[in-house]
Motif scaffolding. Structure first.
Motif, PDB file in Angstrom:
ATOM      1  N   VAL A 147     122.280 170.016  33.471  1.00  0.00           N
ATOM      2  CA  VAL A 147     123.378 170.915  33.824  1.00  0.00           C
ATOM      3  C   VAL A 147     124.700 170.164  33.715  1.00  0.00           C
ATOM      4  CG1 VAL A 147     124.374 172.387  35.613  1.00  0.00           C
ATOM      5  CG2 VAL A 147     121.874 172.173  35.429  1.00  0.00           C
ATOM      6  N   GLU A 148     125.585 170.673  32.880  1.00  0.00           N
ATOM      7  CA  GLU A 148     126.931 170.115  32.795  1.00  0.00           C
ATOM      8  C   GLU A 148     127.787 170.730  33.902  1.00  0.00           C
ATOM      9  OE1 GLU A 148     127.779 167.764  30.876  1.00  0.00           O
ATOM     10  OE2 GLU A 148     126.131 167.709  29.425  1.00  0.00           O
ATOM     11  N   ASN A 149     128.721 169.954  34.426  1.00  0.00           N
ATOM     12  CA  ASN A 149     129.655 170.442  35.446  1.00  0.00           C
ATOM     13  C   ASN A 149     128.919 171.018  36.659  1.00  0.00           C
ATOM     14  OD1 ASN A 149     131.967 169.890  33.761  1.00  0.00           O
ATOM     15  ND2 ASN A 149     131.444 171.731  32.616  1.00  0.00           N
ATOM     16  N   PHE A 150     127.877 170.312  37.100  1.00  0.00           N
ATOM     17  CA  PHE A 150     127.076 170.809  38.219  1.00  0.00           C
ATOM     18  C   PHE A 150     127.927 171.029  39.466  1.00  0.00           C
ATOM     19  CE2 PHE A 150     124.208 170.184  41.870  1.00  0.00           C
ATOM     20  CZ  PHE A 150     123.237 171.141  41.587  1.00  0.00           C
ATOM     21  N   GLU A 151     128.992 170.244  39.595  1.00  0.00           N
ATOM     22  CA  GLU A 151     129.813 170.322  40.803  1.00  0.00           C
ATOM     23  C   GLU A 151     130.491 171.678  40.957  1.00  0.00           C
ATOM     24  OE1 GLU A 151     132.186 168.826  37.378  1.00  0.00           O
ATOM     25  OE2 GLU A 151     130.270 168.258  38.302  1.00  0.00           O
ATOM     26  N   GLN A 152     130.618 172.453  39.888  1.00  0.00           N
ATOM     27  CA  GLN A 152     131.318 173.738  39.984  1.00  0.00           C
ATOM     28  C   GLN A 152     130.499 174.792  40.713  1.00  0.00           C
ATOM     29  OE1 GLN A 152     131.447 174.624  35.664  1.00  0.00           O
ATOM     30  NE2 GLN A 152     130.697 176.647  36.150  1.00  0.00           N
ATOM     31  N   TYR A 153     129.199 174.594  40.830  1.00  0.00           N
ATOM     32  CA  TYR A 153     128.338 175.639  41.400  1.00  0.00           C
ATOM     33  C   TYR A 153     128.243 175.517  42.915  1.00  0.00           C
ATOM     34  CZ  TYR A 153     127.097 176.205  36.520  1.00  0.00           C
ATOM     35  OH  TYR A 153     127.162 176.399  35.161  1.00  0.00           O
ATOM     36  N   GLU A 154     128.428 176.640  43.572  1.00  0.00           N
ATOM     37  CA  GLU A 154     128.311 176.696  45.025  1.00  0.00           C
ATOM     38  C   GLU A 154     126.934 177.193  45.448  1.00  0.00           C
ATOM     39  OE1 GLU A 154     131.438 179.277  46.223  1.00  0.00           O
ATOM     40  OE2 GLU A 154     133.020 178.082  45.294  1.00  0.00           O
ATOM     41  N   THR A 155     126.344 178.053  44.620  1.00  0.00           N
ATOM     42  CA  THR A 155     125.041 178.652  44.930  1.00  0.00           C
ATOM     43  C   THR A 155     124.084 178.409  43.781  1.00  0.00           C
ATOM     44  OG1 THR A 155     126.108 180.405  46.228  1.00  0.00           O
ATOM     45  CG2 THR A 155     123.844 180.796  45.500  1.00  0.00           C
ATOM     46  N   ILE A 156     122.910 177.875  44.094  1.00  0.00           N
ATOM     47  CA  ILE A 156     121.878 177.667  43.082  1.00  0.00           C
ATOM     48  C   ILE A 156     120.669 178.510  43.453  1.00  0.00           C
ATOM     49  CG2 ILE A 156     120.275 176.034  42.005  1.00  0.00           C
ATOM     50  CD1 ILE A 156     123.558 174.808  43.491  1.00  0.00           C
ATOM     51  N   ILE A 157     120.393 179.510  42.642  1.00  0.00           N
ATOM     52  CA  ILE A 157     119.185 180.321  42.806  1.00  0.00           C
ATOM     53  C   ILE A 157     118.095 179.631  42.002  1.00  0.00           C
ATOM     54  CG2 ILE A 157     118.150 182.595  42.497  1.00  0.00           C
ATOM     55  CD1 ILE A 157     120.977 183.785  42.610  1.00  0.00           C
ATOM     56  N   LEU A 158     117.053 179.176  42.693  1.00  0.00           N
ATOM     57  CA  LEU A 158     116.042 178.308  42.075  1.00  0.00           C
ATOM     58  C   LEU A 158     114.691 179.007  42.015  1.00  0.00           C
ATOM     59  CD1 LEU A 158     115.266 175.486  40.982  1.00  0.00           C
ATOM     60  CD2 LEU A 158     114.834 174.804  43.358  1.00  0.00           C
ATOM     61  N   GLY A 159     114.192 179.196  40.794  1.00  0.00           N
ATOM     62  CA  GLY A 159     112.924 179.891  40.612  1.00  0.00           C
ATOM     63  C   GLY A 159     111.850 179.006  40.010  1.00  0.00           C
ATOM     64  N   PHE A 160     110.614 179.227  40.439  1.00  0.00           N
ATOM     65  CA  PHE A 160     109.489 178.411  39.957  1.00  0.00           C
ATOM     66  C   PHE A 160     108.171 179.118  40.259  1.00  0.00           C
ATOM     67  CE2 PHE A 160     110.996 177.204  44.143  1.00  0.00           C
ATOM     68  CZ  PHE A 160     109.863 177.310  44.938  1.00  0.00           C
ATOM     69  N   PRO A 161     107.117 178.795  39.516  1.00  0.00           N
ATOM     70  CA  PRO A 161     105.788 179.279  39.867  1.00  0.00           C
ATOM     71  C   PRO A 161     105.156 178.357  40.914  1.00  0.00           C
ATOM     72  CG  PRO A 161     105.683 178.073  37.818  1.00  0.00           C
ATOM     73  CD  PRO A 161     107.127 178.081  38.224  1.00  0.00           C
ATOM     74  N   ASN A 162     104.273 178.887  41.700  1.00  0.00           N
ATOM     75  CA  ASN A 162     103.506 178.069  42.655  1.00  0.00           C
ATOM     76  C   ASN A 162     102.364 177.422  41.868  1.00  0.00           C
ATOM     77  OD1 ASN A 162     101.441 177.271  44.505  1.00  0.00           O
ATOM     78  ND2 ASN A 162     102.271 178.633  46.058  1.00  0.00           N
ATOM     79  N   TRP A 163     102.413 176.098  41.770  1.00  0.00           N
ATOM     80  CA  TRP A 163     101.348 175.361  41.074  1.00  0.00           C
ATOM     81  C   TRP A 163     100.606 174.507  42.091  1.00  0.00           C
ATOM     82  CZ3 TRP A 163     103.328 173.043  35.762  1.00  0.00           C
ATOM     83  CH2 TRP A 163     103.459 174.093  34.837  1.00  0.00           C
ATOM     84  N   TRP A 164      99.365 174.865  42.323  1.00  0.00           N
ATOM     85  CA  TRP A 164      98.514 174.108  43.231  1.00  0.00           C
ATOM     86  C   TRP A 164      99.199 173.929  44.596  1.00  0.00           C
ATOM     87  CZ3 TRP A 164      93.622 173.747  41.857  1.00  0.00           C
ATOM     88  CH2 TRP A 164      93.285 173.708  40.502  1.00  0.00           C
ATOM     89  N   ALA A 165      99.740 175.051  45.109  1.00  0.00           N
ATOM     90  CA  ALA A 165     100.364 175.078  46.444  1.00  0.00           C
ATOM     91  C   ALA A 165     101.545 174.116  46.561  1.00  0.00           C
ATOM     92  CB  ALA A 165      99.331 174.786  47.527  1.00  0.00           C
ATOM     93  N   ASP A 166     102.263 173.917  45.455  1.00  0.00           N
ATOM     94  CA  ASP A 166     103.394 172.994  45.473  1.00  0.00           C
ATOM     95  C   ASP A 166     104.393 173.400  44.400  1.00  0.00           C
ATOM     96  OD1 ASP A 166     105.005 170.870  46.099  1.00  0.00           O
ATOM     97  OD2 ASP A 166     103.541 169.308  45.617  1.00  0.00           O
ATOM     98  N   LEU A 167     105.538 172.720  44.400  1.00  0.00           N
ATOM     99  CA  LEU A 167     106.497 172.863  43.312  1.00  0.00           C
ATOM    100  C   LEU A 167     105.913 172.251  42.048  1.00  0.00           C
ATOM    101  CD1 LEU A 167     109.688 171.480  45.129  1.00  0.00           C
ATOM    102  CD2 LEU A 167     109.235 173.894  44.649  1.00  0.00           C
ATOM    103  N   PRO A 168     106.169 172.843  40.885  1.00  0.00           N
ATOM    104  CA  PRO A 168     105.855 172.118  39.643  1.00  0.00           C
ATOM    105  C   PRO A 168     106.631 170.810  39.628  1.00  0.00           C
ATOM    106  CG  PRO A 168     106.350 174.435  39.198  1.00  0.00           C
ATOM    107  CD  PRO A 168     106.728 174.189  40.627  1.00  0.00           C
ATOM    108  N   MET A 169     106.047 169.766  39.108  1.00  0.00           N
ATOM    109  CA  MET A 169     106.694 168.455  39.156  1.00  0.00           C
ATOM    110  C   MET A 169     108.044 168.401  38.431  1.00  0.00           C
ATOM    111  SD  MET A 169     104.600 167.335  41.214  1.00  0.00           S
ATOM    112  CE  MET A 169     105.237 165.701  41.544  1.00  0.00           C
ATOM    113  N   PRO A 170     108.266 169.165  37.350  1.00  0.00           N
ATOM    114  CA  PRO A 170     109.606 169.168  36.764  1.00  0.00           C
ATOM    115  C   PRO A 170     110.686 169.685  37.726  1.00  0.00           C
ATOM    116  CG  PRO A 170     108.025 170.014  35.189  1.00  0.00           C
ATOM    117  CD  PRO A 170     107.300 169.902  36.498  1.00  0.00           C
TER     118      PRO A 170
END
Length: 242
Positions: A147-170
């Motif tokens: 992500v370029e210019n990450f500092e400009q963002y105030e809100t990050i909506i973060l989506g992911f699948p549930n992999w083995w009851a955890d976050l995917p490692m990426p």
């Protein structure tokens, strides 16, 4: 006598002029060989200059997601091709990708797909096996994009699948790469029946200086294809617009 001297002088002058002409011709040839052409010079200059930084979009909302669309047969399918894939207008999308795009259409913001240098297998069994191995090794896969210019963002909506009851490692790699201090993280998950499985707490542990919203979205992978209205309603409930 004078005529003789004039003849001799003329002969000497001709020799000198001939020698000068040869020297100029020699210098001219050397210049052509040693000097780069204008086209070559421009190319070399461009190759040595650093790439321009990406422009600030002005958005304060980032929708970041990790999604792997598995291999399924989408022939003749208009809505859903399988538990891991949504098809719209012949476009195949992973579940989490589809939800992220609906969210963006609702609240605006910039869309960012978390991708890895090493591509994941798209067949189900090898995919889940690799996910399990990465968790056992606590691996942090290298990300392909950033992500370029990450500092400009105030809100990050973060989506992911549930992999083995955890976050995917990426997603671990992504969360550990940036400073989320003072920002709001809003998670959403697609799953096969396990919901978030404690991943919201994990996000808070990785980024303790961020505010992790409790207004989250959890979607069963089997319901994603028909979830547009629910996703829109949830996105509107966040009270944010870009």
């Amino acid at each position: 006598m004078r005529r003789c001297i004039a003849v001799i002088f003329a002969a000497v002058l001709m020799v000198v002029l001939a020698a000068c002409g040869q020297k100029e011709e020699s210098n001219s040839v050397e210049s052509v060989i040693s000097a780069p052409s204008e086209e070559t010079a421009i190319t070399e200059s461009d190759s040595q200059s650093s790439p321009p930084e990406s422009e600030d979009t002005g958005s304060h909302i980032l929708i970041a997601y990790f999604s792997v669309p598995e291999n399924v047969d989408i022939s003749g399918v208009d809505a859903v091709a399988g538990a891991s894939v949504v098809v719209r207008n012949s476009e195949k999308m992973g579940n989490t990708e589809y939800v992220a795009k609906v969210i963006q259409q609702t609240v605006g913001g910039d869309l960012f797909r978390i991708e890895t240098v090493e591509e994941y297998p798209l067949d189900h069994d090898p995919l889940v096996d690799q996910a399990a191995d990465e968790q056992d090794e606590k691996k942090r896969p290298e990300l392909l994009n950033h992500v370029e210019n990450f500092e400009q963002y105030e809100t990050i909506i973060l989506g992911f699948p549930n992999w083995w009851a955890d976050l995917p490692m990426p997603v671990y790699t992504f969360l550990e790469e940036y400073d989320f201090s003072g920002k709001t993280i809003i998670p959403f998950v697609t799953h096969g029946g396990s919901g978030f499985s404690g991943t919201v707490r994990t996000i808070s542990d990785i980024q303790p200086q961020a505010e992790v919203s409790d207004n989250t979205l959890s979607l069963s992978r089997n319901a994603v294809a028909g979830s547009a209205e629910d996703v829109i309603a949830w996105a509107e409930s966040l009270g944010i617009k870009n």
